[in-house]
Design a protein around this motif. Structure first.
Motif, PDB file in Angstrom:
ATOM      1  N   TYR A 116       0.864  -1.272  -0.008  1.00 25.44           N
ATOM      2  CA  TYR A 116      -0.143   0.075   0.014  1.00 25.44           C
ATOM      3  C   TYR A 116       0.961   1.355  -0.189  1.00 25.44           C
ATOM      4  CZ  TYR A 116      -3.977   2.778   1.360  1.00 25.44           C
ATOM      5  OH  TYR A 116      -5.189   3.644   1.304  1.00 25.44           O
ATOM      6  N   GLU A 117       1.334   1.519  -1.130  1.00 21.57           N
ATOM      7  CA  GLU A 117       2.166   2.751  -1.240  1.00 21.57           C
ATOM      8  C   GLU A 117       1.435   4.173  -1.230  1.00 21.57           C
ATOM      9  OE1 GLU A 117       6.112   2.497  -2.585  1.00 21.57           O
ATOM     10  OE2 GLU A 117       5.097   1.619  -0.947  1.00 21.57           O
ATOM     11  N   GLY A 118       0.238   4.017  -1.097  1.00 21.13           N
ATOM     12  CA  GLY A 118      -0.649   5.343  -0.808  1.00 21.13           C
ATOM     13  C   GLY A 118      -0.538   5.929   0.505  1.00 21.13           C
ATOM     14  N   LEU A 119       0.216   5.290   1.491  1.00 25.15           N
ATOM     15  CA  LEU A 119       0.637   5.669   2.882  1.00 25.15           C
ATOM     16  C   LEU A 119       1.947   6.127   2.865  1.00 25.15           C
ATOM     17  CD1 LEU A 119      -1.221   3.084   5.232  1.00 25.15           C
ATOM     18  CD2 LEU A 119      -2.134   5.191   4.223  1.00 25.15           C
ATOM     19  N   ASN A 120       2.396   6.547   1.864  1.00 25.59           N
ATOM     20  CA  ASN A 120       3.656   7.520   1.676  1.00 25.59           C
ATOM     21  C   ASN A 120       3.418   8.989   2.010  1.00 25.59           C
ATOM     22  OD1 ASN A 120       6.339   6.074   0.684  1.00 25.59           O
ATOM     23  ND2 ASN A 120       5.033   5.161  -0.597  1.00 25.59           N
ATOM     24  N   PRO A 121       4.433   9.666   2.376  1.00 26.98           N
ATOM     25  CA  PRO A 121       3.907  10.952   2.949  1.00 26.98           C
ATOM     26  C   PRO A 121       3.016  12.109   2.009  1.00 26.98           C
ATOM     27  CG  PRO A 121       6.124  10.777   3.330  1.00 26.98           C
ATOM     28  CD  PRO A 121       5.797   9.465   2.335  1.00 26.98           C
ATOM     29  N   THR A 122       3.059  11.910   0.645  1.00 24.87           N
ATOM     30  CA  THR A 122       2.233  12.642  -0.219  1.00 24.87           C
ATOM     31  C   THR A 122       1.072  11.449  -0.966  1.00 24.87           C
ATOM     32  OG1 THR A 122       3.443  12.341  -2.283  1.00 24.87           O
ATOM     33  CG2 THR A 122       4.041  14.123  -0.806  1.00 24.87           C
ATOM     34  N   GLY A 123       0.993  10.362  -0.490  1.00 21.66           N
ATOM     35  CA  GLY A 123       0.107   9.672  -0.914  1.00 21.66           C
ATOM     36  C   GLY A 123       0.119   8.716  -2.011  1.00 21.66           C
ATOM     37  N   SER A 124       1.573   8.366  -2.507  1.00 22.34           N
ATOM     38  CA  SER A 124       1.844   7.624  -3.754  1.00 22.34           C
ATOM     39  C   SER A 124       3.159   7.056  -3.599  1.00 22.34           C
ATOM     40  CB  SER A 124       1.495   8.358  -5.035  1.00 22.34           C
ATOM     41  OG  SER A 124       2.642   9.342  -5.374  1.00 22.34           O
ATOM     42  N   PHE A 125       3.357   6.290  -4.316  1.00 24.17           N
ATOM     43  CA  PHE A 125       4.968   5.802  -4.429  1.00 24.17           C
ATOM     44  C   PHE A 125       5.997   6.632  -5.093  1.00 24.17           C
ATOM     45  CE2 PHE A 125       3.661   5.251  -8.964  1.00 24.17           C
ATOM     46  CZ  PHE A 125       4.945   5.460  -9.746  1.00 24.17           C
ATOM     47  N   LYS A 126       5.549   7.569  -5.607  1.00 28.01           N
ATOM     48  CA  LYS A 126       6.318   8.489  -6.324  1.00 28.01           C
ATOM     49  C   LYS A 126       7.359   9.251  -5.209  1.00 28.01           C
ATOM     50  CE  LYS A 126       4.274   8.734 -10.319  1.00 28.01           C
ATOM     51  NZ  LYS A 126       4.757   8.441 -11.523  1.00 28.01           N
ATOM     52  N   ASP A 127       6.978   9.220  -3.728  1.00 24.82           N
ATOM     53  CA  ASP A 127       7.809   9.841  -2.893  1.00 24.82           C
ATOM     54  C   ASP A 127       9.037   8.819  -2.714  1.00 24.82           C
ATOM     55  OD1 ASP A 127       5.650  11.373  -2.527  1.00 24.82           O
ATOM     56  OD2 ASP A 127       5.100  10.513  -0.754  1.00 24.82           O
ATOM     57  N   ARG A 128       9.094   7.444  -2.936  1.00 25.32           N
ATOM     58  CA  ARG A 128      10.375   6.911  -2.914  1.00 25.32           C
ATOM     59  C   ARG A 128      11.428   7.248  -3.752  1.00 25.32           C
ATOM     60  NH1 ARG A 128      10.045   1.820  -0.338  1.00 25.32           N
ATOM     61  NH2 ARG A 128       7.860   1.268   0.392  1.00 25.32           N
ATOM     62  N   GLY A 129      11.108   7.546  -5.064  1.00 22.52           N
ATOM     63  CA  GLY A 129      11.925   8.128  -5.987  1.00 22.52           C
ATOM     64  C   GLY A 129      12.241   9.427  -6.009  1.00 22.52           C
ATOM     65  N   MET A 130      11.436  10.371  -5.179  1.00 18.93           N
ATOM     66  CA  MET A 130      11.679  11.699  -5.000  1.00 18.93           C
ATOM     67  C   MET A 130      12.595  12.162  -4.275  1.00 18.93           C
ATOM     68  SD  MET A 130      10.474  14.171  -7.214  1.00 18.93           S
ATOM     69  CE  MET A 130       9.057  13.377  -8.061  1.00 18.93           C
ATOM     70  N   THR A 131      12.307  11.202  -3.135  1.00 12.37           N
ATOM     71  CA  THR A 131      13.563  11.786  -1.973  1.00 12.37           C
ATOM     72  C   THR A 131      14.942  11.582  -2.516  1.00 12.37           C
ATOM     73  OG1 THR A 131      14.261  11.099   0.184  1.00 12.37           O
ATOM     74  CG2 THR A 131      13.450   9.002  -1.127  1.00 12.37           C
TER      75      THR A 131
ATOM     76  N   VAL B 139       1.312 -13.799  -4.381  1.00 12.20           N
ATOM     77  CA  VAL B 139       1.234 -12.688  -5.228  1.00 12.20           C
ATOM     78  C   VAL B 139       1.284 -11.223  -4.603  1.00 12.20           C
ATOM     79  CG1 VAL B 139      -0.046 -11.409  -7.271  1.00 12.20           C
ATOM     80  CG2 VAL B 139      -0.341 -14.047  -6.726  1.00 12.20           C
ATOM     81  N   VAL B 140       2.244 -10.323  -5.138  1.00 12.55           N
ATOM     82  CA  VAL B 140       2.073  -9.012  -4.316  1.00 12.55           C
ATOM     83  C   VAL B 140       1.537  -8.114  -5.607  1.00 12.55           C
ATOM     84  CG1 VAL B 140       3.587  -7.134  -3.632  1.00 12.55           C
ATOM     85  CG2 VAL B 140       3.902  -9.275  -2.692  1.00 12.55           C
ATOM     86  N   CYS B 141       0.850  -7.342  -5.202  1.00 19.87           N
ATOM     87  CA  CYS B 141      -0.103  -6.217  -5.878  1.00 19.87           C
ATOM     88  C   CYS B 141       0.610  -4.981  -5.444  1.00 19.87           C
ATOM     89  CB  CYS B 141      -1.410  -6.271  -6.199  1.00 19.87           C
ATOM     90  SG  CYS B 141      -2.003  -7.979  -6.861  1.00 19.87           S
ATOM     91  N   THR B 142       1.182  -4.326  -6.387  1.00 20.02           N
ATOM     92  CA  THR B 142       1.376  -2.689  -5.970  1.00 20.02           C
ATOM     93  C   THR B 142       0.346  -1.796  -6.032  1.00 20.02           C
ATOM     94  OG1 THR B 142       3.894  -2.830  -6.426  1.00 20.02           O
ATOM     95  CG2 THR B 142       2.935  -0.734  -6.234  1.00 20.02           C
ATOM     96  N   LEU B 143      -0.194  -1.035  -4.895  1.00 24.91           N
ATOM     97  CA  LEU B 143      -1.159  -0.077  -4.917  1.00 24.91           C
ATOM     98  C   LEU B 143      -0.444   1.266  -5.037  1.00 24.91           C
ATOM     99  CD1 LEU B 143      -3.794  -1.523  -2.313  1.00 24.91           C
ATOM    100  CD2 LEU B 143      -3.696  -1.956  -5.077  1.00 24.91           C
ATOM    101  N   THR B 144      -0.622   1.694  -6.145  1.00 29.23           N
ATOM    102  CA  THR B 144       0.432   2.942  -6.081  1.00 29.23           C
ATOM    103  C   THR B 144       0.151   4.350  -5.474  1.00 29.23           C
ATOM    104  OG1 THR B 144      -0.636   3.138  -8.247  1.00 29.23           O
ATOM    105  CG2 THR B 144       1.717   2.243  -8.355  1.00 29.23           C
ATOM    106  N   GLY B 145      -1.248   4.393  -5.265  1.00 29.76           N
ATOM    107  CA  GLY B 145      -1.636   5.618  -4.856  1.00 29.76           C
ATOM    108  C   GLY B 145      -2.886   5.673  -3.747  1.00 29.76           C
ATOM    109  N   ASN B 146      -3.178   6.427  -2.945  1.00 31.87           N
ATOM    110  CA  ASN B 146      -4.166   6.677  -2.126  1.00 31.87           C
ATOM    111  C   ASN B 146      -5.414   7.030  -2.896  1.00 31.87           C
ATOM    112  OD1 ASN B 146      -5.987   7.642   0.070  1.00 31.87           O
ATOM    113  ND2 ASN B 146      -4.227   6.938   1.595  1.00 31.87           N
TER     114      ASN B 146
END
Length: 379
Positions: free
Chosen positions: A56-71, A337-344
């Motif tokens: 559940y990548e929607g629980l990153n600071p801005t609500g999406s997986f993009k934060d992983r790369g943006m940092t 199986v793992v499914c990525t949920l990219t955003g909140n």
């Protein structure tokens, strides 16, 4: 003492596996460390013996997986002396870039397609103080403009063409392996610009490689930024990417000129990580497939109602596609199986509300008897 082991973000956690040094000023917001949730109710409806997890990548600071790369992207930009970053975005990248630029004290310029961005994402970019440029065009046109501007203007691109983005995003694979104790058998992701499926493969490949050998050559994906090399000895998952039918260049064999889908985060017709994603598909033995918007929205609602997990529409492509491939046997029984949920899901509240026009909502008087009657009527 109590703060010695406090989690401060993925760069500090995986410092030994990322292109930073002891003097690097880390621009972070506590990203990463997102939950890997085992689904309980949906698997029962499939009639198949499979374990399904959602990251559940929607629980990153801005609500999406993009934060992983943006940092990582903004950390490197600041380290190189940049005072501004720029991106084209369907929404999530603009929100993330704006937040990390604000954290760093630099300017974020974001190009977004006019009228084609979910309100939750636009609100974020505005609140974080980005300079927002709405273009009369789509994401792919914005991406070309950003690349052209960066050739002469003193700005750093923070889209996934920036190799440091993929370096940050690969850490999701590290976390999954740490929790499962191994790589999953199948990893399913929504695919838009195709950077995320590429980044996950980098992460899985590094974990599977013989450890302790420093890289001596550039890898296929990240221009020599990997910290490991050597023969692959461990397991890696089959990588499966799902696109929206109205925006499915991997299924059409080339760019889609006018992509259209309710899943705005993957409304991209000309993926920037095109070749890398094909390499992932070939090396992993995986595949690409597509879903109609109706299938994506059905999966989004099902995940919310059956599991209590609210993701944005694009995210639901991963679980919707996985469910279909489990039913038809393409993903066999006994698989993990793992499914990525990219955003909140809160990124796009309008689409969610549109699906719930028949929600059980009643208006009653503010008195006990009315509340009791309403409860009894619904039971």
């Amino acid at each position: 003492m109590p703060f010695r082991d406090r989690y401060t973000g993925l760069v500090n956690r995986y410092r030994d596996h990322l292109p930073v040094n002891d003097d690097t000023r880390i621009i972070g917001l506590g990203e990463g460390n997102t939950p890997l949730i085992r689904l309980k109710n949906i698997p029962r409806t499939l009639g198949k013996d499979v374990d399904i997890y959602v990251k559940y990548e929607g629980l990153n600071p801005t609500g999406s997986f993009k934060d992983r790369g943006m940092t990582m992207a903004v950390t490197h930009a600041v380290d190189e002396g940049s005072n501004a970053v720029i991106c084209a975005s369907t929404g999530n990248t603009s929100a993330s870039a704006a937040a990390y630029a604000a954290r760093a004290g630099i300017t974020a310029f974001v190009l977004i397609p006019e009228g084609k961005i979910a309100m939750g994402k636009l609100a974020q970019a505005m609140m974080y103080g980005a300079v927002i440029m709405q273009i009369r065009g789509n994401f792919d046109q914005g991406m070309e403009l950003v690349k052209q501007v960066a050739e002469t203007a003193p700005v750093t691109i923070v889209n996934s063409v920036n190799p440091y983005r993929l370096q940050g995003q690969k850490t999701a694979a590290f976390e999954i392996i740490e929790e499962l104790g191994r790589a999953p058998d199948y990893h399913c992701l929504p695919v838009g610009n195709a950077g995320n499926i590429t980044a996950h493969w980098i992460g899985y490949s590094e974990c599977a490689a013989t450890s302790g050998k420093e890289v001596t050559r550039a890898c296929n994906f990240c221009s020599g930024q990997c910290r490991f090399a050597g023969a692959v000895t461990g397991s890696r998952p089959v990588m499966v990417g799902y696109q929206a039918s109205g925006s499915a260049p991997f299924l059409r064999g080339g760019p889609v000129e006018d992509p259209d889908t309710v899943a705005t985060a993957i409304r991209i017709g000309n993926p920037q990580s095109w070749q890398q994603a094909w390499t992932v598909q070939e090396e992993s033995g995986g595949w690409f497939d597509e879903l109609e918007d109706s299938e994506i929205l059905q999966a989004q609602k099902l995940l919310s109602e059956k599991e209590g997990i609210f993701c944005e529409p694009a995210s639901a492509a991963s679980i919707g596609g996985a469910m279909r491939d489990i039913r038809n046997g393409r993903i066999p029984e006994g698989s993990t199986v793992v499914c990525t949920l990219t955003g909140n899901g809160l990124k796009d509240p309008d689409t969610a509300i549109d699906q719930c026009r028949d929600a059980r909502m009643v208006t009653i008087d503010a008195e006990l008897t009315s509340v009791k009657k309403a409860i009894l009527d619904e039971m």
